[in-house]
Design a protein around this motif. Structure first.
Motif, PDB file in Angstrom:
ATOM      1  N   UNK A 110       0.843  -1.197   0.000  1.00 26.68           N
ATOM      2  CA  UNK A 110       0.000   0.000   0.000  1.00 26.68           C
ATOM      3  C   UNK A 110       0.873   1.239   0.000  1.00 26.68           C
ATOM      4  N   UNK A 111       0.481   2.252  -0.758  1.00 25.02           N
ATOM      5  CA  UNK A 111       1.147   3.546  -0.731  1.00 25.02           C
ATOM      6  C   UNK A 111       0.121   4.566  -0.294  1.00 25.02           C
ATOM      7  N   UNK A 112       0.463   5.361   0.717  1.00 24.39           N
ATOM      8  CA  UNK A 112      -0.500   6.333   1.230  1.00 24.39           C
ATOM      9  C   UNK A 112       0.221   7.575   1.716  1.00 24.39           C
ATOM     10  N   UNK A 113      -0.538   8.644   1.886  1.00 22.47           N
ATOM     11  CA  UNK A 113      -0.023   9.880   2.459  1.00 22.47           C
ATOM     12  C   UNK A 113      -0.650  10.016   3.837  1.00 22.47           C
ATOM     13  N   UNK A 114       0.198  10.130   4.866  1.00 20.31           N
ATOM     14  CA  UNK A 114      -0.323  10.173   6.231  1.00 20.31           C
ATOM     15  C   UNK A 114      -0.858  11.566   6.567  1.00 20.31           C
ATOM     16  N   UNK A 115      -1.285  11.758   7.805  1.00 21.27           N
ATOM     17  CA  UNK A 115      -1.886  13.025   8.228  1.00 21.27           C
ATOM     18  C   UNK A 115      -0.904  14.184   8.173  1.00 21.27           C
ATOM     19  N   UNK A 116       0.392  13.907   8.287  1.00 19.95           N
ATOM     20  CA  UNK A 116       1.401  14.962   8.228  1.00 19.95           C
ATOM     21  C   UNK A 116       1.764  15.344   6.801  1.00 19.95           C
ATOM     22  N   UNK A 117       1.217  14.634   5.818  1.00 25.92           N
ATOM     23  CA  UNK A 117       1.513  14.926   4.418  1.00 25.92           C
ATOM     24  C   UNK A 117       2.725  14.191   3.886  1.00 25.92           C
ATOM     25  N   UNK A 118       3.200  13.183   4.614  1.00 29.16           N
ATOM     26  CA  UNK A 118       4.361  12.412   4.171  1.00 29.16           C
ATOM     27  C   UNK A 118       3.914  11.146   3.451  1.00 29.16           C
ATOM     28  N   UNK A 119       4.611  10.799   2.385  1.00 33.56           N
ATOM     29  CA  UNK A 119       4.304   9.576   1.642  1.00 33.56           C
ATOM     30  C   UNK A 119       4.893   8.389   2.385  1.00 33.56           C
ATOM     31  N   UNK A 120       4.075   7.396   2.631  1.00 34.00           N
ATOM     32  CA  UNK A 120       4.501   6.181   3.331  1.00 34.00           C
ATOM     33  C   UNK A 120       4.195   4.978   2.451  1.00 34.00           C
ATOM     34  N   UNK A 121       5.009   3.958   2.590  1.00 34.02           N
ATOM     35  CA  UNK A 121       4.830   2.719   1.856  1.00 34.02           C
ATOM     36  C   UNK A 121       4.658   1.606   2.877  1.00 34.02           C
ATOM     37  N   UNK A 122       3.531   0.903   2.807  1.00 36.89           N
ATOM     38  CA  UNK A 122       3.338  -0.244   3.684  1.00 36.89           C
ATOM     39  C   UNK A 122       3.950  -1.444   2.983  1.00 36.89           C
ATOM     40  N   UNK A 123       4.886  -2.094   3.653  1.00 37.69           N
ATOM     41  CA  UNK A 123       5.544  -3.262   3.083  1.00 37.69           C
ATOM     42  C   UNK A 123       5.186  -4.475   3.918  1.00 37.69           C
ATOM     43  N   UNK A 124       5.275  -5.637   3.302  1.00 41.12           N
ATOM     44  CA  UNK A 124       4.928  -6.866   4.005  1.00 41.12           C
ATOM     45  C   UNK A 124       5.972  -7.934   3.727  1.00 41.12           C
ATOM     46  N   UNK A 125       6.314  -8.661   4.774  1.00 39.37           N
ATOM     47  CA  UNK A 125       7.111  -9.866   4.616  1.00 39.37           C
ATOM     48  C   UNK A 125       6.138 -10.917   4.095  1.00 39.37           C
ATOM     49  N   UNK A 126       6.435 -11.490   2.934  1.00 43.41           N
ATOM     50  CA  UNK A 126       5.445 -12.319   2.261  1.00 43.41           C
ATOM     51  C   UNK A 126       6.031 -13.650   1.823  1.00 43.41           C
ATOM     52  N   UNK A 127       5.137 -14.630   1.722  1.00 42.11           N
ATOM     53  CA  UNK A 127       5.487 -15.955   1.209  1.00 42.11           C
ATOM     54  C   UNK A 127       4.625 -16.204  -0.010  1.00 42.11           C
ATOM     55  N   UNK A 128       5.216 -16.664  -1.088  1.00 45.50           N
ATOM     56  CA  UNK A 128       4.499 -16.865  -2.343  1.00 45.50           C
ATOM     57  C   UNK A 128       3.437 -17.938  -2.247  1.00 45.50           C
ATOM     58  N   UNK A 129       2.325 -17.700  -2.925  1.00 42.56           N
ATOM     59  CA  UNK A 129       1.239 -18.692  -2.962  1.00 42.56           C
ATOM     60  C   UNK A 129       1.484 -19.696  -4.077  1.00 42.56           C
ATOM     61  N   UNK A 130       1.029 -20.891  -3.849  1.00 45.33           N
ATOM     62  CA  UNK A 130       1.043 -21.921  -4.887  1.00 45.33           C
ATOM     63  C   UNK A 130      -0.210 -21.776  -5.734  1.00 45.33           C
ATOM     64  N   UNK A 131      -0.287 -22.505  -6.834  1.00 44.59           N
ATOM     65  CA  UNK A 131      -1.419 -22.394  -7.748  1.00 44.59           C
ATOM     66  C   UNK A 131      -2.725 -22.761  -7.061  1.00 44.59           C
ATOM     67  N   UNK A 132      -2.710 -23.814  -6.239  1.00 45.15           N
ATOM     68  CA  UNK A 132      -3.951 -24.221  -5.573  1.00 45.15           C
ATOM     69  C   UNK A 132      -4.375 -23.188  -4.520  1.00 45.15           C
ATOM     70  N   UNK A 133      -3.417 -22.461  -3.934  1.00 41.67           N
ATOM     71  CA  UNK A 133      -3.766 -21.388  -3.001  1.00 41.67           C
ATOM     72  C   UNK A 133      -4.467 -20.245  -3.723  1.00 41.67           C
ATOM     73  N   UNK A 134      -3.992 -19.927  -4.936  1.00 36.84           N
ATOM     74  CA  UNK A 134      -4.610 -18.856  -5.716  1.00 36.84           C
ATOM     75  C   UNK A 134      -6.035 -19.229  -6.101  1.00 36.84           C
TER      76      UNK A 134
END
Length: 151
Positions: A110-134
């Motif tokens: 996610x990319x958003x601008x917070x209340x102070x007017x600063x651009x923030x990027x929400x990042x996530x530690x992620x594990x890839x899905x398999x085809x059956x998960x999708x």
């Protein structure tokens, strides 16, 4: 005619939600130039193929496409440059240690601008899905849509 500049930007990376399971999420600041923040406020960016990586203990985001600013002169930025992310030192160490595990990556969600007017990027530690998960994700989404229609 001036284009509308939005004060609140909150954009999600839907492709990342379909491709990965999110294990942990963090809000990170970004090192930007003046023309980059203006383009973000005009909603001219694309983060579908973006991912994060470490160089010398610092976290960077790659393939975050922020379009050139229309009124920018020779001070305009490179749209696909690597941008440094700002996190606390212990969060960086934790992420760096977790990346040694097999199949884990860091993706922007996610990319958003917070209340102070600063651009923030929400990042996530992620594990890839398999085809059956999708397939399971698609099935759950269709079932929830049907429930919403029935109500």
């Amino acid at each position: 005619m001036k284009e509308k500049i939005a004060k609140k930007i909150d954009v999600f990376n839907k492709k990342a939600g379909f491709e990965y399971f999110f294990l942990e999420k963090y809000d990170a600041g970004m090192v930007l130039t003046g023309t980059e923040i203006k383009s973000i406020r005009m909603n001219k960016f694309n983060m579908t193929d973006a991912y994060c990586f470490f160089i010398d203990g610092e976290l960077f985001v790659k393939n975050l496409n922020i379009s050139k600013y229309d009124q920018g002169t020779h001070y305009n930025h490179d749209p696909l440059r690597d941008r440094k992310l700002l996190l606390k030192k212990r969060e960086l160490k934790r992420l760096d240690n977790k990346l040694t595990d097999q199949g884990l990556t860091i993706v922007p969600t996610r990319l958003f601008i917070n209340d102070s007017g600063l651009a923030k990027l929400e990042i996530a530690l992620a594990k890839g899905k398999k085809l059956y998960d999708k397939r399971e994700t698609i099935k759950e989404r269709d079932v929830s849509r049907e429930r919403m229609r029935d109500e």
